[in-house]
Design an enzyme around this catalytic site. Structure first.
Site, PDB file in Angstrom:
ATOM      1  N   LEU A 167      91.484  13.507  29.870  1.00  0.00           N
ATOM      2  CA  LEU A 167      91.398  12.928  31.207  1.00  0.00           C
ATOM      3  C   LEU A 167      91.504  11.403  31.166  1.00  0.00           C
ATOM      4  O   LEU A 167      92.299  10.801  31.883  1.00  0.00           O
ATOM      5  CB  LEU A 167      90.088  13.345  31.872  1.00  0.00           C
ATOM      6  CG  LEU A 167      89.824  12.745  33.255  1.00  0.00           C
ATOM      7  CD1 LEU A 167      90.874  13.204  34.255  1.00  0.00           C
ATOM      8  CD2 LEU A 167      88.431  13.112  33.745  1.00  0.00           C
ATOM      9  N   ALA A 168      90.664  10.761  30.360  1.00  0.00           N
ATOM     10  CA  ALA A 168      90.680   9.299  30.305  1.00  0.00           C
ATOM     11  C   ALA A 168      92.033   8.786  29.830  1.00  0.00           C
ATOM     12  O   ALA A 168      92.546   7.773  30.336  1.00  0.00           O
ATOM     13  CB  ALA A 168      89.567   8.790  29.405  1.00  0.00           C
ATOM     14  N   ASP A 169      92.614   9.455  28.857  1.00  0.00           N
ATOM     15  CA  ASP A 169      93.943   9.061  28.375  1.00  0.00           C
ATOM     16  C   ASP A 169      94.986   9.198  29.478  1.00  0.00           C
ATOM     17  O   ASP A 169      95.859   8.339  29.630  1.00  0.00           O
ATOM     18  CB  ASP A 169      94.353   9.917  27.177  1.00  0.00           C
ATOM     19  CG  ASP A 169      93.755   9.408  25.877  1.00  0.00           C
ATOM     20  OD1 ASP A 169      94.051   8.261  25.508  1.00  0.00           O
ATOM     21  OD2 ASP A 169      93.013  10.157  25.231  1.00  0.00           O
ATOM     22  N   GLY A 170      94.908  10.288  30.230  1.00  0.00           N
ATOM     23  CA  GLY A 170      95.882  10.498  31.295  1.00  0.00           C
ATOM     24  C   GLY A 170      95.784   9.440  32.374  1.00  0.00           C
ATOM     25  O   GLY A 170      96.809   8.907  32.843  1.00  0.00           O
ATOM     26  N   ALA A 173      97.125   6.277  31.005  1.00  0.00           N
ATOM     27  CA  ALA A 173      98.589   6.298  30.912  1.00  0.00           C
ATOM     28  C   ALA A 173      99.237   5.901  32.225  1.00  0.00           C
ATOM     29  O   ALA A 173     100.169   5.082  32.259  1.00  0.00           O
ATOM     30  CB  ALA A 173      99.063   7.693  30.498  1.00  0.00           C
TER      31      ALA A 173
END
Length: 396
Positions: A167-170, A173
């Site tokens: 989630l945090a990466d998405g 991004a």
């Protein structure tokens, strides 16, 4: 636009790994940016992350789409020289190494900007380029923990809960893609590039809402409330007669009133506390009991149909099979089939949004390791014989 894509003419060097930086490059590549994926000769970790089929990583097929893939060892002086040549006419470099790594390889922005004054360098790390945590390993899980997300997620009597996906990466991004476009817009006005310092802990913190303001002004620390909301009720997940689940939302007052009329309890509407969402939330137990009883007597299909007819907000809770069968997703063409050289016809998400004049496109799925070495490095004037020598020296 004569058939051109929105970001055609923008060249991006993606040297980032796991997962925010590479996904930002994927999003931009979907809308026409030329993306060159630079991997260590051993391959990007995402190639072996998650599920695979016959040794072929499946996550990579989506993450690596629309990218020309080359290998390059940046820890070697010859690799650094080649990278400088790649960056000389690029618009953007996306990297996710620990702060100081590019500088240690003599590829910091001071050098890269001398090579290419208009270059935008997007640096995506867990904690940013400065501060006491800058040298820590940074992953999305840590951002989900430190941002406050895990603290407010889960049942009131249960532990803090992490999401089962990046989630945090998405979120980071998508923020990185926005930051890159912002920096390119600024370059268009001033002619020079700049450095983007994106800490993965910050975008997810932003989307968590007004918690800092609420704490500052009221001293309130939000706690876990399961599927309920502190802002309105009824808002929860409810099991249907046939063992499926639905979720409802009553963020708007008129929707809340429609729900109570639909389930045969219009008397709640006349209660003084019902007129405000935060006050309704204090009566979530009794509202959930009334809504849950009505839903449990009906199948998922019946519940969705009744809510739709009443103009109330409901959604079935899907697994991936449900998503792929849903007529709305099908109408939007949200899932496409890409012909992959290794897997054959392969389904994956379509581009993020639709543009009426310059639509995005998935031209190919994630390529094999080093598939475009000869093509990309040939454009730099490196011969096939030189490539073979570089490969023997573990530069490629």
């Amino acid at each position: 636009m004569d058939g051109r894509q929105a970001l055609e003419g923008i060249k991006i060097i993606d040297v980032a790994t796991l997962f925010a930086g590479p996904l930002a490059a994927t999003v931009l590549g979907d809308f026409g940016a030329e993306v060159i994926k630079v991997e260590h000769p051993k391959g990007d970790p995402s190639r072996s992350h998650g599920y695979s089929k016959d040794g072929v990583g499946l996550w990579w097929k989506m993450l690596g789409r629309n990218k020309r893939c080359v290998t390059l060892n940046l820890s070697k002086p010859e690799g650094q020289e080649i990278f400088g040549r790649l960056a000389s006419d690029a618009d953007v470099v996306i990297e996710s190494f620990r702060p100081g790594t590019l500088e240690r390889w003599n590829l910091g922005y001071e050098r890269l900007s001398r090579i290419n004054a208009g270059l935008v360098l997007a640096r995506v790390t867990g904690f940013g380029q400065f501060g006491p945590y800058k040298d820590r390993p940074g992953f999305g899980t840590l951002a989900e923990s430190m941002s406050g997300f895990a603290h407010v997620t889960g049942q009131p009597d249960g532990p803090p809960t992490l999401p089962p996906f990046g989630l945090a990466d998405g979120i980071a991004a998508l923020t990185t893609a926005l930051a890159i476009l912002t920096a390119l817009r600024a370059r268009g006005a001033g002619g020079r590039g700049q450095v983007i310092d994106l800490a993965i802990i910050e975008p997810i913190f932003t989307v968590l809402g007004p918690q800092p303001t609420v704490y500052d002004q009221l001293g309130v620390i939000q706690q876990r409330s399961g599927n309920r909301s502190v802002n309105n009720a009824p808002r929860n997940t409810y099991e249907t007669k046939d063992g499926h689940w639905v979720a409802i939302s009553t963020s708007a007052q008129n929707i809340a009133e429609r729900v109570m009329r639909l389930i045969g309890h219009p008397e709640y509407i006349d209660e003084p506390w019902f007129a405000k969402g935060s006050e309704r939330a204090k009566h979530a137990d009794e509202l959930d009991e009334a809504v849950g009883a009505w839903i449990s007597d009906r199948t998922q299909e019946e519940v969705v149909a009744a809510f739709e007819e009443a103009g109330a907000a409901v959604a079935p809770i899907y697994d991936i099979e449900g998503i792929m069968q849903d007529p709305q997703y099908q109408a939007l063409n949200s899932i496409i089939t890409v012909n992959d050289a290794e897997l054959g016809p392969t389904k994956m998400q379509n581009v993020l949004f639709r543009l009426s004049e310059t639509p995005g496109e998935v031209k190919w799925s994630g390529s094999t390791l080093g598939e475009h070495n000869e093509e990309v490095y040939g454009e730099l004037g490196i011969s096939k014989h030189e490539l073979e020598e570089l490969s023997e020296k573990s530069i490629l």
